[in-house]
Design an enzyme around this catalytic site. Structure first.
Site, PDB file in Angstrom:
ATOM      1  N   ARG A  27      36.474 -21.724  10.167  1.00  0.00           N
ATOM      2  CA  ARG A  27      36.650 -20.854  11.342  1.00  0.00           C
ATOM      3  C   ARG A  27      37.687 -21.420  12.308  1.00  0.00           C
ATOM      4  O   ARG A  27      38.550 -20.687  12.794  1.00  0.00           O
ATOM      5  CB  ARG A  27      35.318 -20.631  12.065  1.00  0.00           C
ATOM      6  CG  ARG A  27      34.366 -19.740  11.290  1.00  0.00           C
ATOM      7  CD  ARG A  27      33.053 -19.573  12.008  1.00  0.00           C
ATOM      8  NE  ARG A  27      32.426 -20.883  12.174  1.00  0.00           N
ATOM      9  CZ  ARG A  27      31.548 -21.194  13.118  1.00  0.00           C
ATOM     10  NH1 ARG A  27      31.181 -20.303  14.009  1.00  0.00           N
ATOM     11  NH2 ARG A  27      31.023 -22.392  13.184  1.00  0.00           N
ATOM     12  N   ASN A  45      30.704 -17.071  10.998  1.00  0.00           N
ATOM     13  CA  ASN A  45      29.903 -17.400   9.823  1.00  0.00           C
ATOM     14  C   ASN A  45      28.799 -16.367   9.667  1.00  0.00           C
ATOM     15  O   ASN A  45      28.261 -15.876  10.658  1.00  0.00           O
ATOM     16  CB  ASN A  45      29.242 -18.772   9.979  1.00  0.00           C
ATOM     17  CG  ASN A  45      30.196 -19.920   9.750  1.00  0.00           C
ATOM     18  OD1 ASN A  45      31.254 -19.766   9.147  1.00  0.00           O
ATOM     19  ND2 ASN A  45      29.816 -21.087  10.230  1.00  0.00           N
TER      20      ASN A  45
END
Length: 98
Positions: A27, A45
């Site tokens: 990320r 996520n």
């Protein structure tokens, strides 16, 4: 060129990335890459171990981002990237992690 003509050039894609993509800085690296490409949207996520993202910007920049997502950061092991264009009037202000 009018604001509406500029908006027509903005595309939005929903993306899912599968593989070893959590716990490897995916990320954070995605945010950095999106900023470098001047894209907007978000990355997050999911509980099933995948990563999802909403990416918004010019088509050429989105293509570059999709190409990057196919491998991600060095520690990631991407096995699949799926994406679909989304029609939306919403305009994101920046790209961020959720």
């Amino acid at each position: 060129m009018s604001r509406n003509e500029l908006d027509e050039r903005i595309e939005t894609y929903y993306v899912r990335v599968r593989g070893v993509v959590q716990g490897v800085g995916f990320r954070h690296a995605t945010v950095r890459e999106a900023h470098a490409l001047k894209l907007r949207g978000w990355v997050a996520n999911l509980e099933d171990g995948t990563v999802e993202a909403m990416i918004q910007g010019p088509g050429a920049q989105i293509d570059r981002m999709l190409a990057w997502l196919r491998h991600g950061p060095p520690a990631a092991r991407v096995t699949e990237v799926t994406f679909e264009e989304r029609r939306t009037e919403k305009r994101f202000e920046r790209f961020q992690q959720q």
